[in-house]
Design a protein around this motif. Sequence first.
Motif, PDB file in Angstrom:
ATOM      1  N   TYR A 295       8.658  50.630 -16.157  1.00  0.00           N
ATOM      2  CA  TYR A 295       9.905  50.655 -17.180  1.00  0.00           C
ATOM      3  C   TYR A 295      11.022  50.660 -15.713  1.00  0.00           C
ATOM      4  O   TYR A 295      10.946  51.723 -15.255  1.00  0.00           O
ATOM      5  CB  TYR A 295       9.802  51.748 -18.068  1.00  0.00           C
ATOM      6  CG  TYR A 295      11.117  52.197 -18.755  1.00  0.00           C
ATOM      7  CD1 TYR A 295      12.117  51.397 -18.896  1.00  0.00           C
ATOM      8  CD2 TYR A 295      10.945  53.390 -19.680  1.00  0.00           C
ATOM      9  CE1 TYR A 295      13.239  51.663 -19.791  1.00  0.00           C
ATOM     10  CE2 TYR A 295      12.116  53.413 -20.548  1.00  0.00           C
ATOM     11  CZ  TYR A 295      13.114  52.694 -20.363  1.00  0.00           C
ATOM     12  OH  TYR A 295      14.095  53.109 -21.159  1.00  0.00           O
TER      13      TYR A 295
ATOM     14  N   LYS B 217       8.965  46.386 -18.679  1.00  0.00           N
ATOM     15  CA  LYS B 217      10.346  46.717 -19.769  1.00  0.00           C
ATOM     16  C   LYS B 217      11.270  46.928 -18.762  1.00  0.00           C
ATOM     17  O   LYS B 217      11.145  47.870 -17.887  1.00  0.00           O
ATOM     18  CB  LYS B 217       9.807  47.891 -20.611  1.00  0.00           C
ATOM     19  CG  LYS B 217      11.088  48.362 -21.415  1.00  0.00           C
ATOM     20  CD  LYS B 217      10.846  49.558 -22.067  1.00  0.00           C
ATOM     21  CE  LYS B 217      12.019  50.027 -23.071  1.00  0.00           C
ATOM     22  NZ  LYS B 217      11.583  51.331 -23.755  1.00  0.00           N
TER      23      LYS B 217
ATOM     24  N   ARG C  44      15.327  47.928 -19.206  1.00  0.00           N
ATOM     25  CA  ARG C  44      16.476  48.346 -20.123  1.00  0.00           C
ATOM     26  C   ARG C  44      17.937  48.272 -19.349  1.00  0.00           C
ATOM     27  O   ARG C  44      18.100  48.825 -18.270  1.00  0.00           O
ATOM     28  CB  ARG C  44      16.350  49.913 -20.730  1.00  0.00           C
ATOM     29  CG  ARG C  44      17.649  50.519 -21.519  1.00  0.00           C
ATOM     30  CD  ARG C  44      17.552  51.684 -21.976  1.00  0.00           C
ATOM     31  NE  ARG C  44      16.331  51.835 -23.000  1.00  0.00           N
ATOM     32  CZ  ARG C  44      16.201  51.452 -24.015  1.00  0.00           C
ATOM     33  NH1 ARG C  44      17.350  50.832 -24.719  1.00  0.00           N
ATOM     34  NH2 ARG C  44      15.435  51.408 -24.787  1.00  0.00           N
TER      35      ARG C  44
ATOM     36  N   ARG D   4       7.959  41.938 -20.837  1.00  0.00           N
ATOM     37  CA  ARG D   4       7.856  41.868 -22.244  1.00  0.00           C
ATOM     38  C   ARG D   4       8.860  42.083 -23.169  1.00  0.00           C
ATOM     39  O   ARG D   4       8.961  41.640 -24.493  1.00  0.00           O
ATOM     40  CB  ARG D   4       6.554  42.394 -22.443  1.00  0.00           C
ATOM     41  CG  ARG D   4       5.174  41.433 -21.814  1.00  0.00           C
ATOM     42  CD  ARG D   4       3.985  41.901 -22.423  1.00  0.00           C
ATOM     43  NE  ARG D   4       3.625  43.242 -22.315  1.00  0.00           N
ATOM     44  CZ  ARG D   4       3.134  43.804 -21.242  1.00  0.00           C
ATOM     45  NH1 ARG D   4       2.899  43.199 -20.104  1.00  0.00           N
ATOM     46  NH2 ARG D   4       2.904  45.313 -21.290  1.00  0.00           N
ATOM     47  N   LYS D   5       9.496  43.517 -22.606  1.00  0.00           N
ATOM     48  CA  LYS D   5      10.647  44.078 -23.541  1.00  0.00           C
ATOM     49  C   LYS D   5      11.795  44.167 -22.632  1.00  0.00           C
ATOM     50  O   LYS D   5      11.955  44.422 -21.448  1.00  0.00           O
ATOM     51  CB  LYS D   5      10.119  45.508 -23.769  1.00  0.00           C
ATOM     52  CG  LYS D   5       8.987  45.861 -24.990  1.00  0.00           C
ATOM     53  CD  LYS D   5       8.942  47.358 -24.961  1.00  0.00           C
ATOM     54  CE  LYS D   5       7.977  47.382 -26.077  1.00  0.00           C
ATOM     55  NZ  LYS D   5       7.820  49.101 -26.424  1.00  0.00           N
TER      56      LYS D   5
ATOM     57  N   ALA E 283      15.384  45.552 -23.361  1.00  0.00           N
ATOM     58  CA  ALA E 283      16.269  46.534 -24.236  1.00  0.00           C
ATOM     59  C   ALA E 283      17.543  46.718 -23.442  1.00  0.00           C
ATOM     60  O   ALA E 283      17.925  46.454 -22.434  1.00  0.00           O
ATOM     61  CB  ALA E 283      15.593  47.941 -24.349  1.00  0.00           C
TER      62      ALA E 283
ATOM     63  N   THR F 129      14.967  42.333 -26.934  1.00  0.00           N
ATOM     64  CA  THR F 129      13.907  42.621 -28.090  1.00  0.00           C
ATOM     65  C   THR F 129      14.221  43.913 -28.598  1.00  0.00           C
ATOM     66  O   THR F 129      13.578  44.325 -29.668  1.00  0.00           O
ATOM     67  CB  THR F 129      12.690  42.697 -27.384  1.00  0.00           C
ATOM     68  OG1 THR F 129      12.473  43.729 -26.205  1.00  0.00           O
ATOM     69  CG2 THR F 129      12.444  41.165 -26.757  1.00  0.00           C
ATOM     70  N   ASN F 130      14.835  44.772 -28.029  1.00  0.00           N
ATOM     71  CA  ASN F 130      14.987  46.211 -28.350  1.00  0.00           C
ATOM     72  C   ASN F 130      16.465  46.694 -28.158  1.00  0.00           C
ATOM     73  O   ASN F 130      17.240  46.305 -27.161  1.00  0.00           O
ATOM     74  CB  ASN F 130      14.180  47.238 -27.569  1.00  0.00           C
ATOM     75  CG  ASN F 130      12.705  46.683 -27.998  1.00  0.00           C
ATOM     76  OD1 ASN F 130      12.294  45.848 -27.292  1.00  0.00           O
ATOM     77  ND2 ASN F 130      11.991  47.640 -28.755  1.00  0.00           N
TER      78      ASN F 130
END
Length: 329
Positions: free
Chosen positions: A15, A66, A68, A94-95, A97, A118-119
Motif C-alpha cells: 500500500y 494499492k 492512495r 488493483r486499487k 483510492a 476504485t475507492n
Amino acid sequence: MAKQFEDNYHRKFYYLRLSVTDVCNFKCTYCLPDGYHPQQKKKPSFLTLEEIQRVTGAFAQCGTSKVRITGGEPSLRRDFTDIIRTVAEQPGIRKVATTTNGYRMARHVHEWRDAGLTNINVSVDSLDPKMFYQITGENMFNQVMEGIDAAFDAGFEQVKVNTVLLKDLNSQQLPQFLNWIKTRPIQLRFIELMQTGEMDQLFNKHHVSGVSIRNYLIANGWVLKLKSNNDGPAQVFCHPDYQGEIGLIMPYEKDFCKSCNRLRVSALGKLHLCLFGEHGVDLRDLLQQDEQRDELIARIQGGLAEKAVSHFLDEGNTGMTPNLASIGG
C-alpha cells in the motif's frame, strides 16, 4: 516482478500513500487551523505526471497493489484526473483510492471514476453544518453531502467517510452518525486525534480514545471484520441491521504498527517510512528517467532498513511531522 518491499521486521508493503500536493483549501482545527502556508519560500514544485508514473511503477513492480492519492487536498491539482489515470494504468495496481475533503466531488467524481478511481474517502467531521464549519473553517457541508451522493451515482458501491474524533466537539454525535449509515453503504471511520508538532495544545484539549466507541459497538452486536493484505489500519465492524460499517483507527493502541503495510511518498518526492518518522529519503533525483528504476527500487529498499518497529506517539514523540497535510496524512 522484483522482490517484494519488506522491512527488517518482515512486514511487507502492499500500500502506497502518494501525496500530490500539500496545499489545502480547508482550515481544519486539527491540521491547518491558520490555512495553508507553503513550507518553502518559493513556490514548491510538486511531482509531475511523469514522476508519478515512475514512482508508482516502481512500487507496483515490487508488490504494491494499492495506491492512495492524497494531499493536502489532491483535487486542487488541475491534472488530478490525469494523475488517477496514470496510476490506474500501472500493471499490478488493483486499487486506486483518494482521500478528499469532497468540495469538488459533485462536479468531478464521475470523471474520476471513469479515469480508474476504485475507492474514495471523504472527510466529514460532523453531520451538523454549524459544527462542520467550526471544525473545518469552511461552510461547505451541503456541497460535500452532494458530492457523496454523486459518488454513489457514479457507481461507487461504498464510500468511506473519515471523521477525526474530537472531545467536546463531535465525540458525542455517535447516534447521529449511526442513524446516517443505517441505510447507506458508508464505512464511517472514526480516527483518533494524533499529536503533531504544531498541535500540542489542541491534542491535550480534544484527544479522546476510540475504545469507548469500540466497547459500545461490541455491546450492541457489531462484529469485527477480517482484513486483507492491502487494507488500511482501521478495525472495521459490521452489523446485520446496518447497511454501513464502522471503522476505528486508534494509533495509540498497543501493536498498532505491527501490521503496517504502507509507505508514503510526499508531493516533493520524499519517501517517508512512517507518518511520524524523523526524516525522509529523497527519491526525486531517480524519477527523471525510466532507466533509473532499478536504482530507485534499491534506494527504497535501502530506506526500509531504517524503518522503526513502531512510532513513538505514546511517548509524546511526533517525529518531524509539523501537520498532517505536510506528507499526506
